[in-house]
Design an enzyme around this catalytic site. Structure first.
Site, PDB file in Angstrom:
ATOM      1  N   HIS A 313      14.762 -28.063 -58.252  1.00 20.31           N
ATOM      2  CA  HIS A 313      14.128 -26.741 -58.186  1.00 20.31           C
ATOM      3  C   HIS A 313      13.692 -26.313 -56.802  1.00 20.31           C
ATOM      4  O   HIS A 313      13.202 -25.200 -56.634  1.00 20.31           O
ATOM      5  CB  HIS A 313      12.906 -26.685 -59.103  1.00 20.31           C
ATOM      6  CG  HIS A 313      13.252 -26.589 -60.556  1.00 20.31           C
ATOM      7  ND1 HIS A 313      13.432 -25.381 -61.204  1.00 20.31           N
ATOM      8  CD2 HIS A 313      13.477 -27.541 -61.478  1.00 20.31           C
ATOM      9  CE1 HIS A 313      13.736 -25.602 -62.466  1.00 20.31           C
ATOM     10  NE2 HIS A 313      13.775 -26.913 -62.670  1.00 20.31           N
ATOM     11  N   LYS A 503       3.551 -13.397 -58.113  1.00 19.20           N
ATOM     12  CA  LYS A 503       4.138 -14.740 -58.070  1.00 19.20           C
ATOM     13  C   LYS A 503       3.081 -15.642 -57.469  1.00 19.20           C
ATOM     14  O   LYS A 503       2.076 -15.156 -56.939  1.00 19.20           O
ATOM     15  CB  LYS A 503       5.422 -14.748 -57.227  1.00 19.20           C
ATOM     16  CG  LYS A 503       5.259 -14.031 -55.862  1.00 19.20           C
ATOM     17  CD  LYS A 503       6.555 -13.956 -55.063  1.00 19.20           C
ATOM     18  CE  LYS A 503       7.556 -12.963 -55.574  1.00 19.20           C
ATOM     19  NZ  LYS A 503       8.692 -13.585 -56.220  1.00 19.20           N
ATOM     20  N   ARG A 504       3.280 -16.974 -57.517  1.00 20.81           N
ATOM     21  CA  ARG A 504       2.322 -17.852 -56.860  1.00 20.81           C
ATOM     22  C   ARG A 504       2.150 -17.434 -55.395  1.00 20.81           C
ATOM     23  O   ARG A 504       3.097 -16.952 -54.753  1.00 20.81           O
ATOM     24  CB  ARG A 504       2.794 -19.312 -56.949  1.00 20.81           C
ATOM     25  CG  ARG A 504       2.705 -19.888 -58.348  1.00 20.81           C
ATOM     26  CD  ARG A 504       1.295 -19.814 -58.905  1.00 20.81           C
ATOM     27  NE  ARG A 504       0.410 -20.648 -58.148  1.00 20.81           N
ATOM     28  CZ  ARG A 504      -0.091 -21.797 -58.564  1.00 20.81           C
ATOM     29  NH1 ARG A 504       0.182 -22.248 -59.771  1.00 20.81           N
ATOM     30  NH2 ARG A 504      -0.899 -22.509 -57.804  1.00 20.81           N
ATOM     31  N   LYS A 509       6.840 -17.438 -49.850  1.00 17.61           N
ATOM     32  CA  LYS A 509       7.075 -16.196 -50.595  1.00 17.61           C
ATOM     33  C   LYS A 509       6.674 -14.961 -49.783  1.00 17.61           C
ATOM     34  O   LYS A 509       6.991 -13.832 -50.140  1.00 17.61           O
ATOM     35  CB  LYS A 509       6.340 -16.240 -51.931  1.00 17.61           C
ATOM     36  CG  LYS A 509       6.939 -17.278 -52.910  1.00 17.61           C
ATOM     37  CD  LYS A 509       6.120 -17.365 -54.197  1.00 17.61           C
ATOM     38  CE  LYS A 509       6.623 -18.412 -55.182  1.00 17.61           C
ATOM     39  NZ  LYS A 509       7.805 -17.963 -55.952  1.00 17.61           N
ATOM     40  N   THR A 611      12.668 -16.094 -60.921  1.00 21.72           N
ATOM     41  CA  THR A 611      12.948 -15.498 -62.229  1.00 21.72           C
ATOM     42  C   THR A 611      12.145 -14.215 -62.387  1.00 21.72           C
ATOM     43  O   THR A 611      12.525 -13.345 -63.162  1.00 21.72           O
ATOM     44  CB  THR A 611      12.611 -16.457 -63.392  1.00 21.72           C
ATOM     45  OG1 THR A 611      11.281 -16.961 -63.183  1.00 21.72           O
ATOM     46  CG2 THR A 611      13.601 -17.602 -63.458  1.00 21.72           C
ATOM     47  N   LYS A 615      13.032 -10.405 -64.207  1.00 18.38           N
ATOM     48  CA  LYS A 615      12.184  -9.666 -65.156  1.00 18.38           C
ATOM     49  C   LYS A 615      12.026  -8.212 -64.702  1.00 18.38           C
ATOM     50  O   LYS A 615      12.100  -7.290 -65.511  1.00 18.38           O
ATOM     51  CB  LYS A 615      10.799 -10.327 -65.264  1.00 18.38           C
ATOM     52  CG  LYS A 615      10.813 -11.750 -65.803  1.00 18.38           C
ATOM     53  CD  LYS A 615       9.438 -12.421 -65.614  1.00 18.38           C
ATOM     54  CE  LYS A 615       9.558 -13.923 -65.745  1.00 18.38           C
ATOM     55  NZ  LYS A 615       8.327 -14.618 -65.266  1.00 18.38           N
TER      56      LYS A 615
END
Ligand SMILES: *Cc1c(COP(=O)(O)O)cnc(C)c1O
Length: 776
Positions: A313, A503-504, A509, A611, A615
């Site tokens: 992952h 998101k986290r 990110k 993911t 969405k």
């Protein structure tokens, strides 16, 4: 603001939420009252909203029981190959509404509650999230369960029923504060304990080598510190005992053959490891086969490799599990011996294939030497599995390059399985208005065959369809605005662009890149307040790991920017910055259908798949993103011209690394970037504590591994294109339609069908198990 339709009124207009006959309504009411009386032991004078939730949950659960038992019987009779998905995380969220949707019971339940004077959405809101995960990895496991069931696989998820889920996040004075998530406090109607199958799990102890084999003795039950390693071994040990129990009572076990024939295990069992967290399944299966079942090593190893498969992952080095040998020796002494033996034989094979290449032996060893000896769990998984997969094409390619020695030696093991999401939860359940507008044009079969969304392409110039799509988005925005006002006392402009990054919180990110855009946009509005600026409401949400100081400072920066921007009268409602507190599955379901713009802005090469990006795409948001993770495939499917792609590609990032990344070059060359950084550094957003963000600025200027400044200029230009298109609602919505039409690939049904055929050796079916009589 005009109040949107009530949920009850909306549902009555919507057929995709289940037409399961209105004749069910009186039965449902009767069973609801029966549960209120006999299960909750209450009458309507004293029942609370939570009691009503439990009564409804039990009523709906009853509809699962007959199917559940029938499924067990069917699999016992047919004895198909079983799939075991082992994961330390299952980020399930809520279950009631999802179950009603999947059973086609939602409209009937809604009507039943309405007739009883109850508001179903209020009851649904009493359910606690099952937050047994951190983010994407755990949510993926939950989507996979939905798809494995929908595709009729004889599959089981094995995980830990944690007593506390992921912490609840409170924002206090702009800072993240963590609160324990006591999710089982009021009981959980969606579980059934099976204490009769209880098995011991051993820890510590020592090994005794006898002529007839090895014994692991003097083990203890757990206490002490090494909690994470204990959890990992706990789930693996309990799972393997259950797998072997079931194998032994199956036809290929001892049910029909005198002695259990373990050579058939790989034909009857597939074990999927969700990251390295359950990697101990490999040495544990070897221990069971060799020490307990007395197989020789070679036979056991062949069975083990053909049974296990591993999903990677991430390639970020800090996320790779490397357990100190010392800890292992203490907690799991027999497994350490087994890992050493696996490694000895593995290195023997490497040496035979590449004679004289000593450095290769060092690189490929399961044991990392130098300082503290550690076990490299990814290496263990690669060696002990017959299939190794990444979670998006770009990530699977990077993975091969990262562990090139392993790829070179066994290229046949390496595969890709691009992630997906379940369209039941992430469209039909959370966005019924959109599902209905789609179903009106192409029917309802897309729910189980998402590729059919392609049929929407022919409506891309259909004025009525464009209007319907835009109308649903506007309704979702109004509803979310009302939710935010009720829960957080913030007023937002539903005509502004909802620009969302949830998101986290993590440096890779790049929430900080988003912050730099916000500040730049703010400064531009201040400089020319009379220009027609596209109004934006920028929402950022996500949890920071409690020990990750920089992530917590990023949250503090976002809330600080919000305090200044949101209270500036010059800006008014043209720019608002909202931190979405306590982002979790349930908040994703409410917020994503309301988003216009999805922020997917990680440094190319760092986000394995994502993911969340899928969405948003499925719910009619446009993506601004880098060529990273599944964004690459989203652009392929929808057409690159229908996404806002910006920034460095993986090659550019690598080239920049070779040249050397120097943040100050961008800072000196780009005046608006300099202004933004100077404001953060000078206390513009933290006047009472001018040096509050000095560490963040120092990081960005001097040791930013994720190269925020290198993508700043292109990101800002790309955001200008976003603004320009948003001024043209019709063209915007056309791009939305191309995106929805291109979503088929991102169904987890497709992902699971590929795992089934290409890794597990089982065939997905839509064949229905003969339905039981639902009447009791
Ligand atoms: C989907 C989801 C994620 C994963 O989001 P990414 O943007 O892919 O990191 C994380 N948390 C929750 C609650 C989710 O639903």
């Amino acid at each position: 603001m005009s109040k949107p339709l009530s949920d009850h009124d909306r549902r009555k207009q919507i057929s995709v939420r289940g037409l399961a006959g209105i004749e069910n309504v009186s039965d449902l009411k009767q069973n609801f009252n029966r549960h209120l009386h006999f299960t909750l032991v209450k009458d309507r004078n004293v029942a609370t909203k939570r009691d009503y939730y439990f009564a409804l949950a039990n009523t709906v659960r009853d509809h699962l029981i007959g199917r559940w038992i029938r499924t067990q019987q069917y699999y016992y009779e047919k004895d198909p190959k079983r799939v075991y998905y082992i994961s330390l995380e299952f980020y399930m969220g809520r279950t009631l509404q999802n179950t009603m949707v999947n059973l086609g019971l939602e409209n009937a339940c809604d009507e039943a509650m309405y007739q009883l004077g109850l508001e179903m959405e209020e009851l649904e809101d009493m359910e606690e999230d099952a937050g047994l995960g951190n983010g994407g990895l755990g949510r993926l496991a939950a989507c996979f369960l939905d798809s494995m069931a929908s595709l009729g696989l004889a599959a089981y998820g094995y995980g830990i029923r944690y007593e506390f889920g992921i912490f609840n996040q409170k924002i206090v004075n702009g800072w993240q504060v963590e609160e324990a998530d006591d999710w089982l406090r009021y009981g959980n109607p969606w579980e059934k304990a099976r204490p009769e199958y209880m098995r011991p799990v051993h820890f510590y102890g020592r090994t005794e080598h006898h002529p007839d084999g090895v014994k692991w003795v003097d083990t203890q039950f757990f206490e002490g510190k090494e909690l994470r390693l204990k959890q990992e071994y706990f789930v693996v040990s309990a799972t393997l005992q259950d797998i072997i129990r079931r194998f032994k009572v199956s036809k290929f076990g001892s049910r029909e053959i005198a002695r259990t024939d373990f050579s058939k295990l790989p034909d009857k069992v597939a074990i999927q490891l969700n990251d390295t967290h359950p990697a101990m399944a490999i040495p544990e299966l070897m221990r069971v086969l060799v020490d307990e079942e007395k197989l020789n090593w070679e036979t056991a190893w062949d069975i083990c490799v053909r049974t296990c498969a591993y999903t990677n992952h991430t390639v970020l080095p800090e996320a790779l599990e490397r357990w100190p040998v010392e800890l292992f020796a203490h907690l799991l002494p027999r497994h350490l011996e087994i890992v050493y033996e696996i490694n000895r034989r593995h290195l023997e094979r490497v040496a035979a294939k590449y004679p004289g290449d000593v450095d290769r032996l060092r690189r490929m060893s399961l044991i990392e030497e130098g300082g503290q000896k550690r076990i490299n769990m990814a290496h263990l998984c690669i060696v002990g599995s017959h299939a190794v997969n990444g979670v998006a094409q770009i990530h699977s390619d990077i993975l091969k390059a990262t562990v090139y020695d392993f790829y070179e030696m066994e290229p046949h093991k390496f595969q890709n399985k691009t992630n997906g999401i379940t369209p039941r939860r992430w469209l039909v359940m959370c966005n019924p208005g959109l599902a209905e507008v789609i179903a009106e044009r192409i029917g309802e079969d897309f729910i189980r065959d998402l590729d059919q969304l392609r049929n929407l392409i022919k409506f891309v110039n259909d004025e009525a369809f464009i209007r319907d799509i835009a109308k649903v988005k506007q309704e979702n925005k109004m509803k979310f605005a009302v939710h935010l006002e009720e829960h957080y006392k913030v007023k937002i402009n539903p005509n502004s662009m909802f620009d969302v990054q949830v998101k986290r919180i993590h440096e890779y990110k790049r929430q900080l890149l988003n912050c730099l855009h916000i500040i730049t946009y703010y400064n531009r509005i201040k400089k020319d307040p009379n220009k027609q600026w596209t109004p934006r409401t920028i929402m950022i949400g996500g949890k920071a790991a409690p020990g990750y100081h920089t992530a917590k400072m990023i949250i503090r920066l976002i809330t600080a920017i919000g305090e200044v921007v949101n209270n500036d009268p010059v800006v008014g409602d043209r720019l608002k910055v909202i931190f979405l507190e306590n982002y979790r599955v349930t908040l994703a379901e409410k917020g994503i259908p309301a988003a216009d713009l999805s922020e997917q802005i990680s440094t190319a090469g760092t986000e394995a798949s994502g993911t969340g990006n899928m969405k948003f795409m499925l719910n009619g948001a446009l993506t601004i993103g880098t060529m990273d993770g599944a964004n690459v495939e989203m652009a392929e499917e929808a057409g690159e011209e229908n996404l806002f792609i910006f920034g460095m590609r993986v090659d550019d990032v690598e080239a920049l690394d070779k040249r050397g990344y120097h943040a100050e070059e961008y800072y000196n060359r780009l005046p608006e970037l300099k202004q933004a950084i100077d404001q953060i550094a000078g206390g513009f957003f933290s006047p009472k504590q001018p040096d509050l963000f000095k560490e963040i600025v120092n990081m960005l200027m001097h040791h930013d591994r994720f190269k925020v400044f290198a993508d700043y200029e292109d990101y800002i230009k790309c955001q200008e294109k976003v603004n320009a298109l948003y001024k043209n609602p019709k063209e915007w919505t056309k791009k939305v339609i191309y995106n929805i039409a291109g979503c088929g690939k991102f169904s987890s049904d497709r992902t699971i069908a590929q795992y089934a055929r290409e890794i597990w050796g089982v065939e997905p079916t839509l064949e229905k198990i003969p339905a039981p009589d639902d009447k009791h």
